[in-house]
Design a protein around this motif. Structure first.
Motif, mmCIF file in Angstrom:
data_model
loop_
_atom_site.group_PDB
_atom_site.id
_atom_site.type_symbol
_atom_site.label_atom_id
_atom_site.label_comp_id
_atom_site.label_asym_id
_atom_site.label_seq_id
_atom_site.Cartn_x
_atom_site.Cartn_y
_atom_site.Cartn_z
ATOM 1 N N TYR A 249 12.211 2.098 -32.135
ATOM 2 C CA TYR A 249 11.041 2.717 -32.120
ATOM 3 C C TYR A 249 10.843 4.189 -32.490
ATOM 4 O O TYR A 249 11.771 4.908 -31.586
ATOM 5 C CB TYR A 249 10.029 2.401 -30.886
ATOM 6 C CG TYR A 249 9.826 0.944 -30.878
ATOM 7 C CD1 TYR A 249 8.824 0.264 -31.364
ATOM 8 C CD2 TYR A 249 10.508 0.266 -29.904
ATOM 9 C CE1 TYR A 249 8.317 -1.030 -31.085
ATOM 10 C CE2 TYR A 249 10.402 -1.254 -29.559
ATOM 11 C CZ TYR A 249 9.183 -1.841 -30.272
ATOM 12 O OH TYR A 249 9.023 -3.131 -29.953
ATOM 13 N N MET B 115 17.974 -5.841 -29.163
ATOM 14 C CA MET B 115 17.408 -4.450 -29.119
ATOM 15 C C MET B 115 16.673 -3.934 -30.399
ATOM 16 O O MET B 115 17.043 -4.258 -31.389
ATOM 17 C CB MET B 115 18.778 -3.406 -29.158
ATOM 18 C CG MET B 115 19.723 -3.732 -27.782
ATOM 19 S SD MET B 115 18.886 -3.400 -26.256
ATOM 20 C CE MET B 115 18.819 -1.847 -26.222
ATOM 21 N N LYS B 116 15.570 -3.437 -29.986
ATOM 22 C CA LYS B 116 14.745 -2.835 -31.086
ATOM 23 C C LYS B 116 14.484 -1.260 -31.040
ATOM 24 O O LYS B 116 14.374 -0.808 -29.890
ATOM 25 C CB LYS B 116 13.461 -3.671 -31.017
ATOM 26 C CG LYS B 116 12.624 -3.296 -32.486
ATOM 27 C CD LYS B 116 11.251 -4.269 -32.355
ATOM 28 C CE LYS B 116 10.544 -3.902 -33.585
ATOM 29 N NZ LYS B 116 9.138 -4.665 -33.618
ATOM 30 N N ASN C 90 15.272 -3.270 -25.193
ATOM 31 C CA ASN C 90 15.408 -4.762 -25.452
ATOM 32 C C ASN C 90 14.025 -5.315 -25.681
ATOM 33 O O ASN C 90 12.869 -4.684 -25.167
ATOM 34 C CB ASN C 90 15.750 -5.303 -23.971
ATOM 35 C CG ASN C 90 16.041 -6.967 -23.995
ATOM 36 O OD1 ASN C 90 15.086 -7.614 -24.639
ATOM 37 N ND2 ASN C 90 16.906 -7.200 -23.368
ATOM 38 N N GLU C 91 13.957 -6.203 -26.790
ATOM 39 C CA GLU C 91 12.625 -6.666 -27.014
ATOM 40 C C GLU C 91 11.600 -7.412 -25.918
ATOM 41 O O GLU C 91 10.634 -7.614 -26.142
ATOM 42 C CB GLU C 91 12.857 -7.493 -28.295
ATOM 43 C CG GLU C 91 13.446 -6.880 -29.611
ATOM 44 C CD GLU C 91 13.342 -7.859 -30.947
ATOM 45 O OE1 GLU C 91 12.531 -8.831 -30.857
ATOM 46 O OE2 GLU C 91 14.419 -7.669 -31.708
ATOM 47 N N LYS C 92 12.306 -7.931 -24.989
ATOM 48 C CA LYS C 92 11.835 -8.613 -23.988
ATOM 49 C C LYS C 92 10.900 -7.673 -23.000
ATOM 50 O O LYS C 92 9.975 -8.041 -22.137
ATOM 51 C CB LYS C 92 12.485 -9.277 -23.033
ATOM 52 C CG LYS C 92 13.341 -10.424 -23.603
ATOM 53 C CD LYS C 92 14.384 -11.100 -22.859
ATOM 54 C CE LYS C 92 15.132 -12.373 -23.640
ATOM 55 N NZ LYS C 92 16.132 -12.749 -22.664
ATOM 56 N N ASP D 113 8.130 -5.077 -21.391
ATOM 57 C CA ASP D 113 6.844 -4.988 -21.810
ATOM 58 C C ASP D 113 6.474 -3.628 -22.158
ATOM 59 O O ASP D 113 6.628 -2.636 -21.608
ATOM 60 C CB ASP D 113 6.069 -5.044 -20.161
ATOM 61 C CG ASP D 113 4.629 -5.202 -20.308
ATOM 62 O OD1 ASP D 113 3.941 -4.429 -21.396
ATOM 63 O OD2 ASP D 113 4.028 -5.255 -19.333
ATOM 64 N N LEU D 114 6.006 -3.716 -23.462
ATOM 65 C CA LEU D 114 5.776 -2.341 -24.225
ATOM 66 C C LEU D 114 4.611 -1.587 -23.775
ATOM 67 O O LEU D 114 4.800 -0.382 -23.794
ATOM 68 C CB LEU D 114 5.706 -2.811 -25.897
ATOM 69 C CG LEU D 114 6.203 -1.721 -26.775
ATOM 70 C CD1 LEU D 114 7.552 -1.428 -26.518
ATOM 71 C CD2 LEU D 114 5.847 -2.379 -28.118
ATOM 72 N N HIS E 15 14.085 -5.681 -17.808
ATOM 73 C CA HIS E 15 14.720 -5.697 -19.301
ATOM 74 C C HIS E 15 14.898 -4.193 -19.735
ATOM 75 O O HIS E 15 15.383 -4.285 -20.842
ATOM 76 C CB HIS E 15 13.860 -6.684 -20.076
ATOM 77 C CG HIS E 15 13.755 -8.049 -19.511
ATOM 78 N ND1 HIS E 15 14.744 -9.037 -19.300
ATOM 79 C CD2 HIS E 15 12.476 -8.687 -19.216
ATOM 80 C CE1 HIS E 15 14.166 -9.923 -18.900
ATOM 81 N NE2 HIS E 15 12.888 -9.859 -18.877
ATOM 82 N N THR F 22 15.446 2.976 -28.325
ATOM 83 C CA THR F 22 16.226 1.833 -28.609
ATOM 84 C C THR F 22 15.759 0.859 -27.332
ATOM 85 O O THR F 22 16.293 1.392 -26.122
ATOM 86 C CB THR F 22 17.400 1.860 -28.763
ATOM 87 O OG1 THR F 22 17.635 2.845 -30.092
ATOM 88 C CG2 THR F 22 18.124 0.386 -29.301
#
Length: 701
Positions: free
Chosen positions: A4, A1-2, A43-45, A47-48, A27, A41
């Motif tokens: 931003y 988890m990331k 998941n890094e997977k 699609d941003l 995801h 917050t």
């Protein structure tokens, strides 16, 4: 988890809606948006780009750390849009009667309306297409309705006032966020590690247990450790809330996040940063923002039904008077639009979170960690506080309260000779009393601990005993000495006797020293509205009663095992809201059982993990002020709700005589929002006296 950082979040409900949308993409099921922290917050997977698209639909976006943008950029732009809109609006009013060009005047109104309300309009249209009704939907319907009946001036005024309301709302939450972020800025970013005599600057996360770090004057201690070289005074305010510096020398512990005032310290790290006291403090403070109180949950449920009710009510206002009372369709259509604006639940939704964040932040600044808004609310409701005795109301360090010498030449020297090498707490108390007394006798040639009695020692060929009454079973105790012993026992003191083969040399009366602030704290708690102050202890009744009488407790229960403490807490909870204060492993079950568990910060990790509130000091001096802050927050939330609903009720009542206008409707909502925000932020204000001491704060000696 990331995680931003976000900017442009318009309201808590909008943040919740965006969160649900993001959770629908691949995801994204665990995505979480915190309106309070303006943080995503995810998941890094994920699609941003898809996430950015969802966020942009509500005017929000991810802050790129390198672009120099800040969360208040949207607010700054909105402020300038509002200023320009207001200028155009007043120019249109001024020119309306001066020139005969309606198209030009209408164009100016449209321009002003577009600048101040375009984001709301587009979001509202999108919501209408989905049959989703929130604040933006209501405002969009009101704007379209005003334009459709030719109310250009009032429609523009509504757009400007709503934009101003949105700006002030964001400003209030930003102030609360900034106060919290400022609190979190104490975390150090780097440390100077010494390895093989070489100094190297490393990131804080690279620190390991056993590393040696150098802390220069004015620098922040990177993590918990022990001083192995140097001497200095350290400001521990970031951890304990105590502004007075604490002297540190070789062998003493230091907290990460503390500030080295002067001198140079070399510290051996005992905890990696993520396990340090500072990291725990910051984690608890961040997590505290995300819990919702019963009041907030109720408000959210209420707002969910309140908005549809307002829409139905507005529809009835539009059609009932014309259909059944031959009233003007245009006039009551206008009244219905005004009712829609009254339906905006902004002030109601904001009545609780800003006040709670302010309360948590203020307490955290003072070294009191409240693990969530729900616990802050409960803290303001408690009427009974239960205390553990040892280490909480007392110092947990025995000291000699009274001493009777029957043989002045030998009593203290013999006691010192026997206890000199012992690490027992009672031995330390005796050695402290015997400090400065030269041991006239040699080291004991023989020393033996007798279980349940004390110590037997042989010094210079003569046998001595030190211990309780059972240790002097070989002697016939004279009546006058027996009376002295009985008197000390009745005073709640622990008896330690010193004797030789023929007589008793003297007697110590030992007790756990009461903290200097305990009596003052109990008095302050009563003034703060606490009705019952109760002590639970495993000590015998006489000792417990003595402590209770000295500090002014209302109730005391003695001879308790840990499981007995739990039962007493349950019993007390039947008659009121109970908080339990403790610092030891044996207090953890009772802390978990109470409505609110309060742990002493320098106590055991188990007590701190179990508790709902943590006092980062090793005393109770700040507890009364924490309760006052909690009660203040609870009062303000009630006042906020009353104001939010009261102003709307007044506005709605104006529909009966047909006096409700669009600008009155928006002012009722904006006025409520401004008042609620300002009142909530007053929690952050702390007055200080001439000595720089915060009002209501007890001095700890």
């Amino acid at each position: 988890m990331k995680a931003y950082k976000l900017k442009g979040l318009s309201c808590p409900n909008c943040a919740s809606d965006l969160e649900k949308e993001i959770q629908k993409i691949k995801h994204g099921e665990n995505a979480k948006i915190s309106y309070n922290k303006a943080q995503l917050t995810i998941n890094e997977k994920v699609d941003l780009e898809k996430v950015r698209g969802i966020l942009s639909s509500d005017g929000a976006s991810i802050v790129v750390e390198d672009d120099g943008e800040h969360d208040h950029t949207h607010g700054s732009l909105l402020k300038w849009y509002l200023i320009v809109s207001a200028i155009i609006f007043f120019m249109a009013i001024f020119l309306e009667n001066a020139i005969e060009r309606p198209f030009l005047i209408i164009s100016m109104y449209v321009a002003a309306m577009a600048l101040s309300g375009y984001t709301t309009f587009f979001k509202g249209v999108k919501n209408l297409s989905r049959l989703k009704f929130n604040i933006d939907t209501l405002m969009t319907i009101a704007l379209i309705g005003a334009v459709s009946i030719g109310e250009w001036k009032e429609g523009t005024l509504v757009a400007i006032l709503f934009g101003l309301n949105e700006y002030l709302e964001g400003l209030g939450m930003e102030k609360a966020r900034h106060s919290m972020e400022k609190l979190l800025e104490v975390a150090p970013k780097e440390a100077i590690r010494i390895e093989n005599g070489v100094e190297q600057v490393i990131p804080i996360d690279a620190l390991k247990v056993g590393d040696l770090v150098l802390i220069k004057s004015g620098e922040t201690i990177p993590s918990d450790g022990i001083v192995i070289e140097g001497r200095s005074s350290v400001n521990e305010a970031a951890i304990t809330g105590e502004s007075l510096p604490v002297d540190k020398e070789i062998g003493e512990s230091v907290f990460g996040g503390s500030l080295n005032n002067e001198g140079v310290l070399k510290v051996e790290i005992t905890r990696a940063y993520e396990d340090s006291s500072l990291a725990k403090v910051l984690h608890l403070v961040e997590e505290a923002q995300e819990t919702k109180t019963p009041t907030e949950l109720f408000i959210n449920r209420f707002a969910k039904y309140y908005t549809p009710f307002i829409i139905v009510f507005a529809g009835l206002v539009m059609v009932v008077p014309p259909l059944f009372f031959n009233a003007s369709w245009g006039e009551w259509f206008y009244q219905g639009l005004a009712v829609l604006i009254v339906g905006c639940p902004c002030a109601l939704i904001l009545s609780s979170p800003i006040a709670n964040i302010s309360g948590i932040t203020r307490n955290a600044r003072n070294g009191i960690l409240v693990k969530g808004s729900v616990f802050l609310e409960w803290l303001g409701k408690i009427d009974t506080i239960v205390f553990d005795k040892t280490g909480t109301l007392t110092k947990g360090e025995p000291h000699v309260e009274k001493m009777i010498e029957y043989d002045k030449s030998r009593f203290l020297p013999v006691a010192a000779a026997i206890e000199k090498s012992s690490s027992h707490p009672l031995a330390k108390a005796i050695m402290k009393k015997a400090e400065g007394i030269s041991t006239l006798l040699k080291e004991p040639e023989e020393i033996r601990t007798v279980s349940g009695q004390g110590v037997e020692a042989v010094i210079d060929g003569e046998k001595y005993w030190l211990g309780n009454e059972e240790s002097i079973g070989h002697l016939s105790v004279p009546n006058d000495i027996q009376a002295d012993i009985q008197r000390l026992k009745e005073e709640g003191l622990t008896i330690v006797l010193v004797a030789d083969q023929k007589s008793i040399l003297g007697c110590f009366g030992i007790e756990d020293e009461i903290r200097s602030e305990s009596k003052t704290v109990i008095q302050a708690l009563k003034k703060a509205g606490i009705k019952r102050t109760v002590m639970l202890t495993g000590d015998h009744q006489q000792t417990a009663r003595k402590v209770a009488n000295q500090i002014g407790l209302t109730d005391v229960y003695s001879n308790l095992l840990p499981e007995d403490k739990v039962e007493k807490v349950k019993m007390l909870a039947k008659d009121g809201k109970v908080a339990m204060v403790g610092d030891g492993i044996n207090d953890a079950p009772a802390l978990a059982t109470a409505d609110i568990g309060i742990a002493m910060g320098k106590g055991t990790d188990s007590a701190i993990e179990t508790a709902d509130i943590v006092l980062m000091q090793d005393h109770l001096g700040k507890l009364p002020n924490a309760i006052r802050v909690a009660k203040m927050v609870n009062r303000l939330i009630k006042v906020n709700i009353a104001i939010a609903l009261g102003l709307k009720a007044i506005a709605l009542l104006l529909t009966i005589p047909g006096m409700l206008t669009l600008w009155i409707a928006i002012l009722s909502d904006m006025g409520a929002t401004i008042i609620v925000t300002i009142l909530s932020l007053t929690v952050l204000i702390e007055r200080k006296n001439k000595n720089g001491q915060k009002a209501g704060e007890l001095v700890h000696e």
